[in-house]
Design an enzyme around this catalytic site. Structure first.
Site, short mmCIF file in Angstrom:
data_model
loop_
_atom_site.label_atom_id
_atom_site.label_comp_id
_atom_site.label_asym_id
_atom_site.label_seq_id
_atom_site.Cartn_x
_atom_site.Cartn_y
_atom_site.Cartn_z
N SER A 56 32.09 45.43 -15.72
CA SER A 56 33.02 46.40 -15.15
C SER A 56 34.01 45.72 -14.21
O SER A 56 34.68 44.78 -14.61
CB SER A 56 32.22 47.52 -14.47
OG SER A 56 33.02 48.67 -14.29
N ASP A 211 31.49 50.65 -20.83
CA ASP A 211 31.14 49.85 -19.65
C ASP A 211 29.68 49.38 -19.72
O ASP A 211 28.77 50.19 -19.90
CB ASP A 211 31.36 50.72 -18.40
CG ASP A 211 31.28 49.96 -17.10
OD1 ASP A 211 30.30 49.22 -16.91
OD2 ASP A 211 32.19 50.13 -16.28
#
Length: 382
Positions: A56, A211
Site C-alpha cells: 500500500s 491492496d
C-alpha cells in the site's frame, strides 16, 4: 516543511557480517510519512537498502526509493509528500477547535486529493462498472504522480531489489511482485495500494489485484520466506499499533479496529520466525558434530539441509501516535500531520543508528535477534 538534514555521521554497518540491508514498510495511508522520515535518517547515515519491501503506501514509498538513483530518492520522497497535502481550504478548517479536523478529513473523503485520488460519481450512483473502475474513487491522479516521481528506467533495471504485496481478487491469495523475478512497474505499485471499496482493482497479466494489506499489511514474511536464505539487517517500519487501550466509545472502537486489522499479525510472525531460526541453528550445530562418515551419508545430508546458520537482526521501528489523531488518522494529509510523522520517523531512526543495537551481545545459537524500539528505548531479544 520536512526535517532538515543534520550533522549525523555515517553509521558503521559491517555488511560482510550482517549481510543485506532490508527496509520493510507497512501500509497505512497518511501514516506513511513516518516511513519517509525513517528513510531520510538512513540516507543521511549513508545506509542505502539492498532490498525494499512494501504494501500500500509502503509500496509507494518503496517504489520511489527503488525507482530512483540514490541522490534523487529523498528529494522525490519530499516532493511526493508535498503533493499529498490537502488543499489550503481544508487546512483552514484544521485550525478550528473541536470539529475542525473532522471537517477537514470529511472534505478529503468528499473531494479526494488532487495528486492521489478523485471521486468516481458513477460508483456512488450504484451503477455497474468495469472491474478496473469499480471503486468510489479513481486513482488516475496517483498513477500520474508516480510517473512524475519514479524513473522508469531505474525501476525496470532493479538495481535495488523491490517487492510489493498485492491480494488476488479471484483467489484471495497474497502475491508478491519481486524485481528479482521480473521487472516491477508502476502498475504493480498501484495494485499494492488498491484498497477496496475506495480504490478500484488493478489488472496485471489478466488478473485483478487489490491492496495487499487486506491479507498481510506487514509484508515482513517476504524476507523470512526468501530463498536462498541470507543474513541481513532488517528495518521493519510499523505505522499501526498492535497493542492499545480498551476502547470506550464508538470513535475509539473504530480507531482500535483499524489498528488491530492493519497491524497484521506482525508480532506472531516474528515470534514464529524466532523459533524457526533457532531450530535451524540447532540443526546446523548438531549436524556439524556428527562424525565425517555420517555427514557424507546422503540421508543425513538431506536432513542437515534443514539447518542454516544465517542470522537476521530485525530492528522494529514503531510510529508513535500524533496528538489528537483518531480513527481517520490514515487520511490525515494535513501539513502538520505529515510533518510530525516524518519528524518522528527521522528522530526514532537517528536514535537507533546512534545505539546500533545489532552490535550488542546476543546468544550465538539465535538466528533471529529482535530489537524493539519503544518510547526512546531499544530492547534487544535473543
Amino acid at each position: 516543511m520536512f526535517t532538515t538534514p543534520s550533522t549525523t555521521t555515517h553509521a558503521v554497518i559491517d555488511r560482510t557480517n550482517l549481510g543485506q540491508i532490508v527496509l520493510v514498510l507497512q501500509g497505512g495511508g497518511a501514516l506513511g510519512a513516518y516511513q519517509a522520515g525513517v528513510y531520510q535518517a538512513l540516507d543521511e547515515a549513508g545506509i542505502e537498502p539492498d532490498w525494499v519491501i512494501g504494501t500500500s503506501i509502503g509500496a509507494i514509498n518503496a517504489g520511489i526509493i527503488a525507482g530512483n538513483r540514490p541522490g534523487q530518492r529523498l528529494p522525490r520522497l519530499r516532493e511526493f509528500w508535498s503533493r499529498m497535502q490537502r488543499d489550503p481550504v481544508a487546512e483552514l478548517f484544521c485550525q478550528v477547535p473541536g470539529w475542525g479536523v473532522m471537517a477537514a478529513n470529511a472534505m478529503t473523503v468528499l473531494g479526494g486529493l488532487p495528486a492521489f485520488f478523485k471521486p468516481n460519481p458513477l460508483a456512488a450512483l450504484g451503477l455497474k462498472l468495469a472491474p478496473e473502475a469499480a471503486g468510489y474513487y479513481s486513482t488516475a491522479p496517483l498513477e500520474k504522480t508516480l510517473a512524475d516521481l519514479i524513473d522508469g528506467e531505474v525501476l525496470a533495471a532493479g538495481a535495488t531489489r523491490l517487492t510489493v504485496g498485492a491480494a488476488s481478487v479471484r483467489t484471495a491469495e497474497m502475491r508478491y511482485f519481486d524485481s528479482r523475478e521480473a521487472p516491477v512497474s508502476i502498475r504493480h505499485i498501484m495494485a499494492s495500494g488498491a484498497l477496496p471499496p475506495a480504490f478500484p482493482a488493478v489488472r496485471i497479466d489478466g488478473e485483478l489485484y487489490w491492496d495487499g494489506g487486506i491479507l498481510s499489511n506487514t509484508p515482513v514474511e517476504a524476507v523470512f520466506d526468501d530463498n536462498p536464505r541470507r543474513s541481513g539487517l532488517v528495518f521493519t517500519v510499523n505505522i499501526w499499533h498492535a497493542e492499545g487501550a480498551e476502547p470506550n466509545d464508538m470513535a475509539t472502537v473504530m480507531a482500535r479496529q483499524k489498528d488491530v486489522q492493519y497491524a497484521s499479525r506482525a508480532a506472531s510472525q516474528i515470534q514464529r520466525q524466532k523459533q524457526i531460526h533457532r531450530l535451524r541453528h540447532i540443526i546446523a550445530e548438531l549436524a556439524g558434530r556428527l562424525p565425517e562418515a555420517d555427514q557424507r551419508n546422503p540421508e543425513v545430508r538431506r536432513l542437515a539441509a534443514y539447518g542454516c546458520l544465517t542470522r537476521m537482526h530485525v530492528v522494529r521501528l514503531q510510529a508513535p501516535a500524533v496528538l489528537g489523531e483518531d480513527q481517520t488518522k490514515d487520511i490525515d494529509f494535513s501539513a502538520r500531520g505529515i510533518r510530525e510523522r516524518w519528524e518522528a520517523g527521522y528522530a526514532d531512526t537517528i536514535r537507533v543508528l546512534d545505539q546500533q543495537p545489532w552490535t550488542h551481545q546476543f546468544d550465538p545459537i539465535e538466528g533471529f535477534i529482535l530489537h524493539e524500539t519503544e518510547a526512546g528505548t531499544i530492547i534487544s531479544e535473543g
